[in-house]
Scaffold this motif. Structure first.
Motif, PDB file in Angstrom:
ATOM      1  N   SER A 120       0.508  -0.343  -0.291  1.00 13.93           N
ATOM      2  CA  SER A 120      -0.377  -0.282  -0.253  1.00 13.93           C
ATOM      3  C   SER A 120       0.168   1.500   0.106  1.00 13.93           C
ATOM      4  O   SER A 120       2.069   1.342   0.546  1.00 13.93           O
ATOM      5  CB  SER A 120      -1.176   0.128   1.686  1.00 13.93           C
ATOM      6  OG  SER A 120      -0.259  -0.165   1.771  1.00 13.93           O
ATOM      7  N   ALA A 121       0.170   1.825  -0.615  1.00 14.98           N
ATOM      8  CA  ALA A 121       1.152   3.861  -0.284  1.00 14.98           C
ATOM      9  C   ALA A 121       1.149   4.304   0.524  1.00 14.98           C
ATOM     10  O   ALA A 121       0.436   4.146   1.758  1.00 14.98           O
ATOM     11  CB  ALA A 121       0.014   4.281  -1.729  1.00 14.98           C
ATOM     12  N   ALA A 122       2.554   4.554   0.770  1.00 17.42           N
ATOM     13  CA  ALA A 122       2.544   5.714   2.407  1.00 17.42           C
ATOM     14  C   ALA A 122       1.454   6.414   2.546  1.00 17.42           C
ATOM     15  O   ALA A 122       1.187   6.776   1.785  1.00 17.42           O
ATOM     16  CB  ALA A 122       4.131   6.678   2.124  1.00 17.42           C
ATOM     17  N   ARG A 123       1.329   6.554   3.786  1.00 23.65           N
ATOM     18  CA  ARG A 123       0.279   7.782   4.199  1.00 23.65           C
ATOM     19  C   ARG A 123       1.028   9.044   4.045  1.00 23.65           C
ATOM     20  O   ARG A 123       1.562   9.305   5.270  1.00 23.65           O
ATOM     21  CB  ARG A 123      -0.864   6.919   5.320  1.00 23.65           C
ATOM     22  CG  ARG A 123      -1.192   5.918   5.430  1.00 23.65           C
ATOM     23  CD  ARG A 123      -1.978   5.519   6.913  1.00 23.65           C
ATOM     24  NE  ARG A 123      -2.603   4.372   6.650  1.00 23.65           N
ATOM     25  CZ  ARG A 123      -3.639   4.113   7.479  1.00 23.65           C
ATOM     26  NH1 ARG A 123      -4.018   4.617   8.329  1.00 23.65           N
ATOM     27  NH2 ARG A 123      -4.293   3.194   7.265  1.00 23.65           N
TER      28      ARG A 123
ATOM     29  N   ALA B  64       6.024   3.335   6.562  1.00 21.74           N
ATOM     30  CA  ALA B  64       4.136   3.342   5.883  1.00 21.74           C
ATOM     31  C   ALA B  64       3.728   5.150   5.742  1.00 21.74           C
ATOM     32  O   ALA B  64       2.778   5.372   5.679  1.00 21.74           O
ATOM     33  CB  ALA B  64       3.593   2.370   7.745  1.00 21.74           C
ATOM     34  N   PHE B  65       4.760   6.122   5.488  1.00 25.85           N
ATOM     35  CA  PHE B  65       4.139   7.824   6.015  1.00 25.85           C
ATOM     36  C   PHE B  65       5.086   7.346   5.378  1.00 25.85           C
ATOM     37  O   PHE B  65       6.484   7.792   4.835  1.00 25.85           O
ATOM     38  CB  PHE B  65       4.338   8.079   8.022  1.00 25.85           C
ATOM     39  CG  PHE B  65       3.715   7.282   8.738  1.00 25.85           C
ATOM     40  CD1 PHE B  65       1.882   7.347   8.695  1.00 25.85           C
ATOM     41  CD2 PHE B  65       4.807   7.233   9.632  1.00 25.85           C
ATOM     42  CE1 PHE B  65       1.793   6.828   9.447  1.00 25.85           C
ATOM     43  CE2 PHE B  65       3.820   5.962  10.400  1.00 25.85           C
ATOM     44  CZ  PHE B  65       2.670   6.173  11.264  1.00 25.85           C
ATOM     45  N   GLU B  66       4.552   8.758   4.586  1.00 25.81           N
ATOM     46  CA  GLU B  66       5.455   9.782   3.966  1.00 25.81           C
ATOM     47  C   GLU B  66       5.389  11.515   4.954  1.00 25.81           C
ATOM     48  O   GLU B  66       4.255  12.651   5.305  1.00 25.81           O
ATOM     49  CB  GLU B  66       4.869  10.632   2.678  1.00 25.81           C
ATOM     50  CG  GLU B  66       5.618  11.817   1.640  1.00 25.81           C
ATOM     51  CD  GLU B  66       4.596  12.392   0.588  1.00 25.81           C
ATOM     52  OE1 GLU B  66       4.883  12.991   0.346  1.00 25.81           O
ATOM     53  OE2 GLU B  66       4.358  10.967  -0.441  1.00 25.81           O
TER      54      GLU B  66
ATOM     55  N   ILE C  18     -10.422  17.256   4.535  1.00 23.89           N
ATOM     56  CA  ILE C  18      -8.864  16.494   4.706  1.00 23.89           C
ATOM     57  C   ILE C  18      -9.499  15.532   6.164  1.00 23.89           C
ATOM     58  O   ILE C  18      -9.232  16.585   7.720  1.00 23.89           O
ATOM     59  CB  ILE C  18      -7.578  17.111   4.834  1.00 23.89           C
ATOM     60  CG1 ILE C  18      -7.088  17.392   3.325  1.00 23.89           C
ATOM     61  CG2 ILE C  18      -6.864  16.301   5.454  1.00 23.89           C
ATOM     62  CD1 ILE C  18      -6.510  18.680   3.103  1.00 23.89           C
ATOM     63  N   PRO C  19      -8.948  14.554   6.868  1.00 22.26           N
ATOM     64  CA  PRO C  19      -9.201  14.001   8.183  1.00 22.26           C
ATOM     65  C   PRO C  19      -8.580  14.584   8.584  1.00 22.26           C
ATOM     66  O   PRO C  19      -7.336  14.814   8.427  1.00 22.26           O
ATOM     67  CB  PRO C  19      -9.558  12.160   8.172  1.00 22.26           C
ATOM     68  CG  PRO C  19      -9.202  12.540   6.892  1.00 22.26           C
ATOM     69  CD  PRO C  19      -9.012  13.568   5.788  1.00 22.26           C
ATOM     70  N   ILE C  20      -8.771  14.890  10.861  1.00 23.28           N
ATOM     71  CA  ILE C  20      -7.755  15.389  11.314  1.00 23.28           C
ATOM     72  C   ILE C  20      -7.543  14.462  12.541  1.00 23.28           C
ATOM     73  O   ILE C  20      -8.823  14.098  12.960  1.00 23.28           O
ATOM     74  CB  ILE C  20      -8.067  16.987  11.906  1.00 23.28           C
ATOM     75  CG1 ILE C  20      -8.688  18.290  10.640  1.00 23.28           C
ATOM     76  CG2 ILE C  20      -7.842  17.913  12.848  1.00 23.28           C
ATOM     77  CD1 ILE C  20     -10.130  19.186  11.247  1.00 23.28           C
ATOM     78  N   ALA C  21      -5.991  14.731  13.137  1.00 23.15           N
ATOM     79  CA  ALA C  21      -5.562  14.176  14.155  1.00 23.15           C
ATOM     80  C   ALA C  21      -5.718  14.909  15.179  1.00 23.15           C
ATOM     81  O   ALA C  21      -4.678  15.806  15.037  1.00 23.15           O
ATOM     82  CB  ALA C  21      -4.602  13.277  14.117  1.00 23.15           C
TER      83      ALA C  21
ATOM     84  N   LEU D 278      -1.780   5.600  13.677  1.00 23.44           N
ATOM     85  CA  LEU D 278      -2.033   6.762  12.747  1.00 23.44           C
ATOM     86  C   LEU D 278      -1.412   5.274  11.865  1.00 23.44           C
ATOM     87  O   LEU D 278      -1.547   5.584  10.060  1.00 23.44           O
ATOM     88  CB  LEU D 278      -0.242   7.207  12.592  1.00 23.44           C
ATOM     89  CG  LEU D 278      -0.795   8.752  13.746  1.00 23.44           C
ATOM     90  CD1 LEU D 278       0.463   9.073  13.727  1.00 23.44           C
ATOM     91  CD2 LEU D 278      -2.332   9.449  12.919  1.00 23.44           C
ATOM     92  N   ARG D 279      -0.524   4.377  11.616  1.00 16.91           N
ATOM     93  CA  ARG D 279      -0.123   3.286  11.209  1.00 16.91           C
ATOM     94  C   ARG D 279      -1.272   2.171  10.691  1.00 16.91           C
ATOM     95  O   ARG D 279      -1.591   1.903  10.019  1.00 16.91           O
ATOM     96  CB  ARG D 279       0.778   2.649  11.436  1.00 16.91           C
ATOM     97  CG  ARG D 279       1.355   1.762  10.844  1.00 16.91           C
ATOM     98  CD  ARG D 279       2.959   0.630  11.572  1.00 16.91           C
ATOM     99  NE  ARG D 279       4.362   1.803  11.668  1.00 16.91           N
ATOM    100  CZ  ARG D 279       3.952   1.942  13.375  1.00 16.91           C
ATOM    101  NH1 ARG D 279       3.012   1.066  13.834  1.00 16.91           N
ATOM    102  NH2 ARG D 279       4.725   2.965  13.847  1.00 16.91           N
ATOM    103  N   ARG D 280      -2.215   1.839  11.428  1.00 15.62           N
ATOM    104  CA  ARG D 280      -2.869   0.923  11.908  1.00 15.62           C
ATOM    105  C   ARG D 280      -4.405   1.760  11.306  1.00 15.62           C
ATOM    106  O   ARG D 280      -5.767   1.059  10.729  1.00 15.62           O
ATOM    107  CB  ARG D 280      -2.522  -0.382  12.231  1.00 15.62           C
ATOM    108  CG  ARG D 280      -3.345   0.563  14.148  1.00 15.62           C
ATOM    109  CD  ARG D 280      -3.479  -0.267  15.034  1.00 15.62           C
ATOM    110  NE  ARG D 280      -3.484   0.020  16.027  1.00 15.62           N
ATOM    111  CZ  ARG D 280      -4.830   0.353  16.271  1.00 15.62           C
ATOM    112  NH1 ARG D 280      -5.925   0.468  16.018  1.00 15.62           N
ATOM    113  NH2 ARG D 280      -4.355   0.964  17.834  1.00 15.62           N
ATOM    114  N   HIS D 281      -4.916   2.493  11.603  1.00 16.79           N
ATOM    115  CA  HIS D 281      -7.075   2.989  11.411  1.00 16.79           C
ATOM    116  C   HIS D 281      -6.738   3.342  10.343  1.00 16.79           C
ATOM    117  O   HIS D 281      -6.502   3.739   9.135  1.00 16.79           O
ATOM    118  CB  HIS D 281      -6.756   4.210  13.004  1.00 16.79           C
ATOM    119  CG  HIS D 281      -8.078   4.340  13.075  1.00 16.79           C
ATOM    120  ND1 HIS D 281      -8.920   4.970  11.948  1.00 16.79           N
ATOM    121  CD2 HIS D 281      -8.495   4.153  14.227  1.00 16.79           C
ATOM    122  CE1 HIS D 281     -10.239   4.491  12.387  1.00 16.79           C
ATOM    123  NE2 HIS D 281      -9.723   4.741  13.922  1.00 16.79           N
TER     124      HIS D 281
END
Length: 396
Positions: A2-5, A32-34, A122-125, A371-374
């Motif tokens: 899967s593409a990096a988030r 897993a992230f960008e 855009i989702p916000i954390a 952030l990685r799995r949700h």
């Protein structure tokens, strides 16, 4: 694979960046992230030390610089800065196209960023939601950002409960603890000799770190409260060395900064720093006999060093506090009494057993795991979560 988030972290102040520095590094170093980094507010201001340079020195490229601060800290000036922030973040997010925006806390810069992300879909954390600061308009901003956000990372159980009380789904609200504890544990702090050399200062027999921000819900009171604090500190005499950090870019902050500058200029045992940076700030804190003022740092980080805090006024009213925190009114006699208690043998003996209500560390890894799995798909679909309330059947 899967593409990096694409995770866009927004930071506007030195303190907020210090809390998130480990998290930013974790996002950068994980395949897993960008990482996308949007910098705004005080980071870009010469008046506040151009702290964007510290971010780049830490090895974090800045993707967007959103200029918002004006040469005014009046209510009109702050409102205009928020407007500029909304415009700037709208453009920044259109260019970056993040999968998720990460924000911390309760400042007006963060409200602008969250508003732009909300409208852009855009989702916000949100980190450190659910807390209360009854003496500042940050209280309303924090809860507003909570309602705009989709994932929530809280520092203590009562704060998680409050986010749920605001109507957020429990499965999206995570208790992770305070990020400041991770910062303390993750750094090799400087010793006394290193700090004295780097900062060109000399620690005294007794030392206090002082930070006083404007109580923004008490118009016209900030200067009087700062003067009461300075008069109380002056009563300690030159044997107590004072290390000031400057107020934030809040309404009325420049007046308080000028008062500190005048005070320090006339007293060789006092020094002031616009920005110490996280490493030197925490290293200095460890060597202090106490922290004085109304900064959240005195409540969240200071207890982990086993030293006391004199918390002045209502700016932090409502936050969880360790037994090492001494609350006092913003009057000279009350501050002097609190300082006397801070230095007393009985109070100092009790500091060894103090527990920090914001935890013992681990917030960074817990946030990264979520952030990685949700799942991000469907994250914008959101309904108000009603909690069961006791029915009042009493007659009126």
């Amino acid at each position: 694979m899967s593409a990096a988030r694409r995770i866009c972290v927004v930071t506007g102040t030195r303190a907020e960046y210090g809390l998130m520095r480990g998290l930013i590094a974790g996002i950068r170093d994980d395949d897993a992230f960008e990482l996308q980094l949007a910098v705004t507010g005080m980071h870009l201001s010469p008046e506040f030390g151009l702290t964007w340079r510290e971010i780049e020195a830490d090895g974090f490229p800045i993707d967007e610089r959103v200029e918002i601060l004006l040469s005014s800290d009046t209510p009109v000036g702050v409102s205009k800065a928020m407007g500029l922030g909304l415009i700037g973040f709208a453009d920044a997010f259109a260019r970056l196209k993040p999968d998720l925006v990460v924000v911390l806390g309760d400042r007006f810069e963060i409200l602008a960023a969250a508003s732009a992300a909300l409208v852009a879909g855009i989702p916000i954390a949100h980190i450190h939601g659910g807390e209360t600061t009854e003496g500042a308009f940050d209280e309303a901003i924090r809860h507003s950002v909570t309602k705009m956000s989709h994932l929530h990372f809280t520092a203590a159980a009562p704060y998680r409960d409050r986010v749920i009380q605001l109507g957020e789904a429990p499965e999206r609200v995570f208790l992770v603890g305070g990020l400041g504890i991770d910062a303390i544990k993750g750094l090799k702090l400087l010793d006394r000799a290193e700090l004295e050399g780097q900062l060109d200062l000399e620690f005294g027999a007794r030392n206090l770190m002082v930070t006083f921000h404007p109580p923004t819900l008490e118009p016209g009171e900030a200067a009087a409260q700062m003067q009461a604090l300075l008069d109380a500190l002056d009563s300690l005499g030159p044997e107590t060395h004072l290390l000031f950090t400057m107020p934030n870019a809040d309404t009325g902050g420049r007046e308080l900064a000028a008062m500190v500058d005048r005070f320090v200029a006339a007293r060789p045992h006092a020094r002031v720093f616009t920005s110490l940076g996280q490493l030197r700030y925490l290293s200095c804190m460890r060597l202090m006999d106490g922290v004085v003022g109304n900064s959240s740092s005195g409540l969240i980080e200071t207890p982990s060093f086993g030293i006391g805090t004199v918390n002045i006024g209502d700016r932090q009213a409502g936050r969880l506090k360790a037994a090492s925190v001494i609350d006092c009114a913003p009057q000279q006699d009350a501050i002097e009494a609190a300082l006397e208690r801070l230095f007393s043998d009985d109070f100092r003996k009790g500091l060894a057993g103090v527990e920090n209500p914001y935890g013992t560390g681990g917030a960074t890894m817990a946030i990264l795991d979520v952030l990685r799995r949700h799942p991000l798909s469907g994250l914008l679909k959101k309904s108000f979560h009603d909690i069961a309330l006791a029915t009042d059947t009493g007659e009126r």
